[in-house]
Design a protein around this motif. Structure first.
Motif, PDB file in Angstrom:
ATOM      1  N   GLU A   1       0.806  -1.223   0.000  1.00 54.51           N
ATOM      2  CA  GLU A   1       0.000   0.000   0.000  1.00 54.51           C
ATOM      3  C   GLU A   1       0.835   1.267   0.000  1.00 54.51           C
ATOM      4  N   ASN A   2       1.953   1.273   0.729  1.00 60.45           N
ATOM      5  CA  ASN A   2       2.718   2.521   0.858  1.00 60.45           C
ATOM      6  C   ASN A   2       4.191   2.413   0.459  1.00 60.45           C
ATOM      7  N   GLY A   3       4.670   1.217   0.112  1.00 56.89           N
ATOM      8  CA  GLY A   3       6.035   1.056  -0.350  1.00 56.89           C
ATOM      9  C   GLY A   3       7.093   1.026   0.734  1.00 56.89           C
ATOM     10  N   LEU A   4       6.699   1.043   1.999  1.00 60.01           N
ATOM     11  CA  LEU A   4       7.676   1.008   3.090  1.00 60.01           C
ATOM     12  C   LEU A   4       8.354  -0.360   3.163  1.00 60.01           C
ATOM     13  N   ILE A   5       9.681  -0.345   3.359  1.00 60.48           N
ATOM     14  CA  ILE A   5      10.440  -1.591   3.446  1.00 60.48           C
ATOM     15  C   ILE A   5      10.177  -2.263   4.795  1.00 60.48           C
ATOM     16  N   GLN A   6       9.735  -3.519   4.757  1.00 58.32           N
ATOM     17  CA  GLN A   6       9.446  -4.287   5.971  1.00 58.32           C
ATOM     18  C   GLN A   6      10.659  -5.103   6.422  1.00 58.32           C
ATOM     19  N   TRP A   7      11.407  -5.616   5.479  1.00 57.75           N
ATOM     20  CA  TRP A   7      12.609  -6.391   5.789  1.00 57.75           C
ATOM     21  C   TRP A   7      13.546  -6.388   4.582  1.00 57.75           C
ATOM     22  N   GLN A   8      14.816  -6.720   4.826  1.00 56.20           N
ATOM     23  CA  GLN A   8      15.815  -6.683   3.767  1.00 56.20           C
ATOM     24  C   GLN A   8      16.907  -7.699   4.077  1.00 56.20           C
ATOM     25  N   ILE A   9      17.280  -8.515   3.080  1.00 52.24           N
ATOM     26  CA  ILE A   9      18.332  -9.521   3.230  1.00 52.24           C
ATOM     27  C   ILE A   9      19.415  -9.261   2.198  1.00 52.24           C
ATOM     28  N   GLU A  10      20.677  -9.299   2.609  1.00 48.94           N
ATOM     29  CA  GLU A  10      21.780  -9.133   1.676  1.00 48.94           C
ATOM     30  C   GLU A  10      22.415 -10.484   1.367  1.00 48.94           C
ATOM     31  N   PHE A  11      22.725 -10.720   0.089  1.00 50.95           N
ATOM     32  CA  PHE A  11      23.353 -11.964  -0.352  1.00 50.95           C
ATOM     33  C   PHE A  11      24.796 -11.693  -0.770  1.00 50.95           C
ATOM     34  N   ASP A  12      25.570 -12.772  -0.965  1.00 52.84           N
ATOM     35  CA  ASP A  12      26.967 -12.626  -1.349  1.00 52.84           C
ATOM     36  C   ASP A  12      27.112 -12.087  -2.772  1.00 52.84           C
ATOM     37  N   GLY A  13      26.225 -12.482  -3.658  1.00 52.75           N
ATOM     38  CA  GLY A  13      26.283 -12.018  -5.038  1.00 52.75           C
ATOM     39  C   GLY A  13      25.030 -11.236  -5.400  1.00 52.75           C
ATOM     40  N   SER A  14      24.902 -10.934  -6.685  1.00 50.88           N
ATOM     41  CA  SER A  14      23.729 -10.188  -7.140  1.00 50.88           C
ATOM     42  C   SER A  14      22.503 -11.096  -7.182  1.00 50.88           C
ATOM     43  N   THR A  15      21.360 -10.538  -6.846  1.00 50.35           N
ATOM     44  CA  THR A  15      20.112 -11.293  -6.924  1.00 50.35           C
ATOM     45  C   THR A  15      19.604 -11.227  -8.365  1.00 50.35           C
ATOM     46  N   ASP A  16      19.352 -12.404  -8.953  1.00 52.70           N
ATOM     47  CA  ASP A  16      19.048 -12.487 -10.380  1.00 52.70           C
ATOM     48  C   ASP A  16      17.592 -12.838 -10.679  1.00 52.70           C
ATOM     49  N   LEU A  17      17.033 -13.770  -9.899  1.00 52.17           N
ATOM     50  CA  LEU A  17      15.701 -14.294 -10.200  1.00 52.17           C
ATOM     51  C   LEU A  17      14.890 -14.443  -8.923  1.00 52.17           C
ATOM     52  N   ILE A  18      13.566 -14.297  -9.057  1.00 57.31           N
ATOM     53  CA  ILE A  18      12.668 -14.540  -7.936  1.00 57.31           C
ATOM     54  C   ILE A  18      11.363 -15.112  -8.465  1.00 57.31           C
ATOM     55  N   ASN A  19      10.823 -16.081  -7.737  1.00 56.47           N
ATOM     56  CA  ASN A  19       9.487 -16.601  -8.025  1.00 56.47           C
ATOM     57  C   ASN A  19       8.884 -17.095  -6.722  1.00 56.47           C
ATOM     58  N   LEU A  20       7.567 -17.005  -6.606  1.00 55.64           N
ATOM     59  CA  LEU A  20       6.913 -17.278  -5.330  1.00 55.64           C
ATOM     60  C   LEU A  20       6.521 -18.745  -5.192  1.00 55.64           C
ATOM     61  N   ASP A  21       6.714 -19.244  -3.988  1.00 50.33           N
ATOM     62  CA  ASP A  21       6.325 -20.586  -3.585  1.00 50.33           C
ATOM     63  C   ASP A  21       4.875 -20.531  -3.082  1.00 50.33           C
ATOM     64  N   GLU A  22       4.164 -21.628  -3.146  1.00 52.13           N
ATOM     65  CA  GLU A  22       2.769 -21.642  -2.698  1.00 52.13           C
ATOM     66  C   GLU A  22       2.609 -21.313  -1.215  1.00 52.13           C
TER      67      GLU A  22
END
Length: 370
Positions: A87-108
């Motif tokens: 609704e407002n775009g506020l960041i709720q959480w954030q995780i940093e990885f060792d490399g660049s994040t390339d792909l995302i898809n949602l699990d059921e």
């Protein structure tokens, strides 16, 4: 049969907005249009074009997904995965990885599969990738490290997903969540790297050797759908058919058994396919010397209109009659399907065979709506 009309993207735009950097990812649903750029700015508008919010994510936005309960946006940007309030775009959480994040898809299970990779500039190749399963609170539940970079994610069910792998192994990786972590299965198929994958079950993977692999619910249930002589650039499910674009500029439609239904050729270098949610047509974007073309194909695989853009098309999204296009020059352009049809009919040229051309175009438009 008359040629399809050519239009500039400005002449068919229902809405045009601008970001400060090249658009890297676009998203649309029944309520909002969202775009992210290479500098990490994520901006949200209503479907009427009113700006609702902007959030700085810090680096190039590579993917946007909406949770099943429509409360949270999943985003990947630079080295991070983030959860934002829808609704407002506020960041709720954030995780940093060792490399660049390339792909995302949602699990059921209200979770996400995320692929991150480490690229070695001296070797000019990816040296390590990580597949992570993240819950909607930003907790990393499982990770699987491998030498290959996955180029596609295909969730099958809760805790089970397929991945199309690049070099060195190639083929298909299956990960299944267990009490002890992620269980791995791999099928090399023919050792060729996977370049792309389709968007719905049964999934199809396109390989560098021109082979299309059809997978069901297990890597043990694979079959060769078709073999081409050129690399597969992109592949999508379109109703009961498979649409493929090849490195040789061909657009091919296949039936469920892998037989060719239609063949077309693009002038530019094909880059993306985006099917319409109404299952009555699809976009093909191509790279040209002056920018990009966006070709709208109908149910009979006839070109309805060719749209010219003086900038490279970076991403396309579609929902409920509106397509959103993100351009290299920072523009976000929405194309409303009904308005596009009216613009084509209104500006159709009157020449000696004008009646024939207009009749042909009306037929193509009708096939788009079937």
């Amino acid at each position: 049969m008359g040629d399809a009309p050519t239009r500039s993207i400005e002449s068919v735009a229902w809405m045009e907005r601008n970001l400060d950097a090249s658009v890297s990812s676009v998203y649309i649903d029944d309520k909002k249009i969202i775009a992210g750029d290479w500098n990490g700015m994520l901006t949200c508008w209503s479907r009427d074009g009113d700006k609702l919010w902007s959030t700085e994510l810090g680096d190039r936005v590579a993917g946007i997904r909406l949770s099943q309960d429509q409360s949270m946006l999943w985003c990947i940007a630079g080295r991070d995965a983030l959860g934002l309030d829808y609704e407002n775009g506020l960041i709720q959480w954030q995780i940093e990885f060792d490399g660049s994040t390339d792909l995302i898809n949602l699990d059921e299970g209200a979770r996400a599969w995320i692929v991150s990779s480490v690229y070695d500039i001296e070797l000019n190749d990816f040296i390590e990738s990580t597949i992570s399963l993240i819950d909607n609170s930003g907790n990393c539940l499982h990770q699987h490290i491998l030498d290959e970079r996955p180029w596609s994610i295909h969730p099958i069910s809760k805790g089970k997903s397929m991945f199309g792998l690049g070099r060195p192994r190639g083929g298909i990786l299956e990960l299944i969540e267990t009490k002890n972590g992620l269980q791995e299965k791999h099928e090399s198929v023919n050792d060729a790297p996977v370049l792309c994958g389709s968007n719905a079950i049964p999934y199809c993977l396109g390989q560098s050797n021109g082979m299309i692999i059809k997978i069901s619910e297990s890597v043990t249930e694979t079959s060769i759908l078709h073999e081409f002589e050129d690399s597969i650039i992109d592949i999508e499910n379109h109703d009961s058919q498979i649409i493929v674009i090849l490195n040789n500029h061909q657009i091919i439609a296949l039936d469920k058994k892998g037989s060719i239904i239609s063949e077309n050729v693009t002038e530019g270098i094909p880059e993306k396919i985006k099917t319409l949610s109404e299952k009555n047509g699809y976009w093909v974007s191509t790279l040209t010397e002056t920018g990009s073309t966006l070709e709208l194909m109908n149910q009979k695989h006839e070109m309805v209109v060719k749209i010219l853009a003086e900038s490279r098309i970076r991403d396309i999204a579609h929902s409920n009659g509106i397509s959103v296009v993100g351009l290299d020059d920072g523009r976000v352009i929405a194309i409303e399907q009904k308005m596009l049809g009216r613009r084509i009919e209104e500006t159709q040229q009157y020449d000696e065979d004008g009646d024939v051309r207009r009749s042909d175009m009306r037929e193509r438009l009708r096939n788009l709506r079937k």
